[in-house]
Design an enzyme around this catalytic site. Structure first.
Site, PDB file in Angstrom:
ATOM      1  CD  GLU A  15       9.357  13.094  12.152  1.00  0.00           C
ATOM      2  OE1 GLU A  15       8.228  12.586  12.257  1.00  0.00           O
ATOM      3  OE2 GLU A  15      10.316  12.512  11.625  1.00  0.00           O
ATOM      4  CB  CYS A  63      12.749   9.540   8.953  1.00  0.00           C
ATOM      5  SG  CYS A  63      13.741   8.543   7.840  1.00  0.00           S
ATOM      6  CE  LYS A  78      -1.680   2.937   2.918  1.00  0.00           C
ATOM      7  NZ  LYS A  78      -1.737   4.142   2.063  1.00  0.00           N
ATOM      8  CD  GLU A 110      12.791   1.443   7.918  1.00  0.00           C
ATOM      9  OE1 GLU A 110      13.979   1.178   7.871  1.00  0.00           O
ATOM     10  OE2 GLU A 110      12.136   1.788   6.921  1.00  0.00           O
TER      11      GLU A 110
HETATM   12  P1  NAD Z   1       2.019   8.470   7.860  1.00  0.00           P
HETATM   13  O1  NAD Z   1       2.225   7.665   9.072  1.00  0.00           O
HETATM   14  O2  NAD Z   1       0.932   9.460   7.840  1.00  0.00           O
HETATM   15  O3  NAD Z   1       1.731   7.512   6.623  1.00  0.00           O
HETATM   16  C1  NAD Z   1       2.604   6.436   6.293  1.00  0.00           C
HETATM   17  C2  NAD Z   1       1.789   5.335   5.677  1.00  0.00           C
HETATM   18  O4  NAD Z   1       0.963   4.769   6.682  1.00  0.00           O
HETATM   19  C3  NAD Z   1       0.858   5.807   4.558  1.00  0.00           C
HETATM   20  O5  NAD Z   1       0.823   4.841   3.546  1.00  0.00           O
HETATM   21  C4  NAD Z   1      -0.467   5.890   5.284  1.00  0.00           C
HETATM   22  O6  NAD Z   1      -1.568   5.768   4.433  1.00  0.00           O
HETATM   23  C5  NAD Z   1      -0.375   4.731   6.245  1.00  0.00           C
HETATM   24  N1  NAD Z   1      -1.237   4.816   7.431  1.00  0.00           N
HETATM   25  C6  NAD Z   1      -1.700   5.925   8.050  1.00  0.00           C
HETATM   26  N2  NAD Z   1      -2.473   5.592   9.087  1.00  0.00           N
HETATM   27  C7  NAD Z   1      -2.495   4.224   9.140  1.00  0.00           C
HETATM   28  C8  NAD Z   1      -3.118   3.281   9.999  1.00  0.00           C
HETATM   29  N3  NAD Z   1      -3.894   3.657  11.006  1.00  0.00           N
HETATM   30  N4  NAD Z   1      -2.907   1.964   9.758  1.00  0.00           N
HETATM   31  C9  NAD Z   1      -2.112   1.571   8.742  1.00  0.00           C
HETATM   32  N5  NAD Z   1      -1.507   2.421   7.888  1.00  0.00           N
HETATM   33  C10 NAD Z   1      -1.686   3.732   8.088  1.00  0.00           C
HETATM   34  O7  NAD Z   1       3.444   9.079   7.533  1.00  0.00           O
HETATM   35  P2  NAD Z   1       3.806  10.072   6.353  1.00  0.00           P
HETATM   36  O8  NAD Z   1       3.235  11.398   6.734  1.00  0.00           O
HETATM   37  O9  NAD Z   1       3.457   9.456   5.046  1.00  0.00           O
HETATM   38  O10 NAD Z   1       5.397  10.094   6.456  1.00  0.00           O
HETATM   39  C11 NAD Z   1       6.072  10.892   7.324  1.00  0.00           C
HETATM   40  C12 NAD Z   1       6.547  10.115   8.520  1.00  0.00           C
HETATM   41  O11 NAD Z   1       7.291   8.978   8.120  1.00  0.00           O
HETATM   42  C13 NAD Z   1       7.481  10.905   9.394  1.00  0.00           C
HETATM   43  O12 NAD Z   1       7.169  10.710  10.745  1.00  0.00           O
HETATM   44  C14 NAD Z   1       8.852  10.325   9.079  1.00  0.00           C
HETATM   45  O13 NAD Z   1       9.793  10.511  10.091  1.00  0.00           O
HETATM   46  C15 NAD Z   1       8.518   8.900   8.849  1.00  0.00           C
HETATM   47  N6  NAD Z   1       9.550   8.250   8.030  1.00  0.00           N
HETATM   48  C16 NAD Z   1      10.405   7.374   8.641  1.00  0.00           C
HETATM   49  C17 NAD Z   1      11.409   6.757   7.897  1.00  0.00           C
HETATM   50  C18 NAD Z   1      12.364   5.787   8.534  1.00  0.00           C
HETATM   51  O14 NAD Z   1      13.055   5.066   7.816  1.00  0.00           O
HETATM   52  N7  NAD Z   1      12.435   5.723   9.842  1.00  0.00           N
HETATM   53  C19 NAD Z   1      11.538   7.042   6.538  1.00  0.00           C
HETATM   54  C20 NAD Z   1      10.651   7.938   5.962  1.00  0.00           C
HETATM   55  C21 NAD Z   1       9.650   8.529   6.723  1.00  0.00           C
END
Ligand code: NAD
Length: 419
Positions: free
Chosen positions: A383, A282, A170, A245
């Site tokens: 963050e 991140c 997804k 992550e």
């Molecule tokens: P997000 O958590 O909003 O979304 C990430 C994914 O999770 C999307 O596909 C979203 O649709 C899905 N999602 C959202 N709610 C969900 C739920 N309840 N159940 C299952 N899936 C769900 O994050 P974002 O805004 O897309 O990305 C930014 C975040 O990602 C930041 O916090 C960043 O630090 C983190 N990030 C971490 C890494 C790492 O390697 N540690 C890398 C990139 C981004």
């Protein structure tokens, strides 16, 4: 305009069982550049069943066979690099030249590395008189974010394929168009039906369904802490393996043994490491810790670096260093953090809330530096995911380490020393 009306299940492009769609926006001007199906739990069920059915066959393929598919996918991505970089720049805002290297380049690297690893990996080792056999975990659910969208997908899909797992992906609903390019390439290389499946849609519906599904053996999630907790909770019902992550608030410690030239270099580099991809990273080093006696120098150098080299511009323009954010939601979020920094008494060195001059269209924010930040302030603890750097003074090395560790996050970190 890319109107996608299908999702990818069991080797075929099929309509979702739902009727909803989700709009995708251009970060540079806020216009709609695409739509994707808002998938459903029933779609996830179909994808998980296809992945389950394909698993035994795929896991039994030779390592050379799996390596061959990974290499072909890498080649397919290589042939469409410019298109991928353009899409991700529109979705997420990274300067196009950098998108080519990072957003389009890293996924090729992942599939190439996975191909090499698939062939060289020791699946069986002997320990004493025991034979240790490493087997693929099964069906993997992959849920990915928007900031490095195709890289995050490739970093999961390539290695899962190489190991012999089958996949239900997804992609982020904010940046899903690049995932369609990958799915097209996977289809074109003739990967066996059901090995790779893609269901687009929201986290609340599709992400939740993947996390819960009993036929999915592992979920690999990258994204926010909030969603990571929801994934772990939903996955607990079926006791599947979970890899999370999540976010970061990483410290960059500049030690007091740096000479003036070294200190200047470290501050300028630190601005870049906080601002890469408009701060939507991140591992961004968003807390810069400097000796208290050098706070004024750090402010002056950081201000010069930002105002000379990191003024926002169209990410497709020559020499662009800082593009827009990925969405209006992020613009509102980042501006509210900047306001909180001001309200809580941090010193605004450059930037602030509102649109940068001349960039009223699109999701631009002002690159911002705060100084004299205390670690208990909101902007030092949470963050922000935008181009906002906090400079914090410290009195001794031990105090610097204590400040760096005084964080709910633990993702990354930097240390600069003259030695
Ligand atoms: P997000 O958590 O909003 O979304 C990430 C994914 O999770 C999307 O596909 C979203 O649709 C899905 N999602 C959202 N709610 C969900 C739920 N309840 N159940 C299952 N899936 C769900 O994050 P974002 O805004 O897309 O990305 C930014 C975040 O990602 C930041 O916090 C960043 O630090 C983190 N990030 C971490 C890494 C790492 O390697 N540690 C890398 C990139 C981004």
């Amino acid at each position: 305009m890319q109107e996608h009306t299908k999702i990818y299940i069991d080797g075929a492009w099929v309509p979702s069982t739902g009727s909803g769609s989700i709009e995708v926006f251009d970060s540079t001007n806020g216009e709609v550049i695409g739509t994707i199906p808002a998938g459903t739990a029933a779609d996830v069920d179909a994808a998980a069943k296809a992945a389950r059915a394909a698993f035994d066959g795929w896991a039994a393929t030779s390592k050379e066979e799996r390596a061959k598919y990974c290499s072909r996918i890498a080649e397919g991505l290589g042939a469409r690099m410019d298109e991928i970089a353009t899409i991700v720049t529109r979705e997420a805002g990274m300067p196009k030249w950098l998108s080519l290297l990072v957003q389009a380049g890293l996924p090729i690297n992942s599939f190439g590395t996975a191909a090499a690893l698939a062939e060289s990996y020791e699946y069986e080792t002997t320990v004493g008189n025991s034979l240790v056999v490493r087997e693929p975990v099964g069906v993997v659910g992959a849920i990915t974010p928007w900031n490095y969208p195709l890289h995050q997908i490739a970093a999961k899909v390539a290695y899962a394929l190489a190991a012999g797992c089958t996949i239900v992906l997804k992609p982020s609903e904010v940046a899903p168009l690049d995932a369609y390019v990958l799915a097209e390439i996977i289809h074109d290389v003739g990967l066996p039906a059901g090995v790779f499946n893609m269901v687009t849609g929201s986290g609340a519906e599709v992400g939740q369904a993947i996390s819960e599904h009993p036929a999915i053996d592992m979920v690999s999630f990258t994204g926010s802490t909030r969603a990571g907790k929801a994934v772990a909770a939903a996955a607990s019902g079926s006791l599947k393996r979970v890899a999370l992550e999540l976010g970061g608030k990483s410290a960059n410690i500049l030690l007091d043994d740096l000479d003036d030239a070294g200190f200047e270099r470290a501050v300028r580099d630190g601005v870049g490491k906080a601002y890469i991809n408009s701060g939507q990273t991140c591992t961004a080093l968003t807390r810069m810790l400097v000796p208290a006696a050098r706070l004024a120098d750090a402010e002056r150098i950081a201000q010069d670096e930002v105002e000379s080299n990191y003024q926002p511009s169209d990410p497709f323009a020559d020499g662009a260093r800082l593009g827009p954010l990925s969405s209006q939601t992020q613009v509102d979020r980042v501006n509210s953090y900047i306001q909180k920094g001001i309200d809580e008494g941090a010193k605004l060195v450059t930037g602030g809330t509102g649109k940068p001059e001349g960039l009223e269209q699109g999701y631009y924010v002002k690159p911002t530096v705060f100084s004299d930040v205390r670690n208990d302030m909101t902007i030092a603890q949470e963050e922000i995911f935008g181009p906002v750097l906090s400079i914090l003074p410290y009195d001794s090395d031990d105090a610097a380490v204590a400040i760096a560790n005084d964080s709910p996050y633990g993702l990354s970190g930097g240390v600069w020393s003259g030695d």
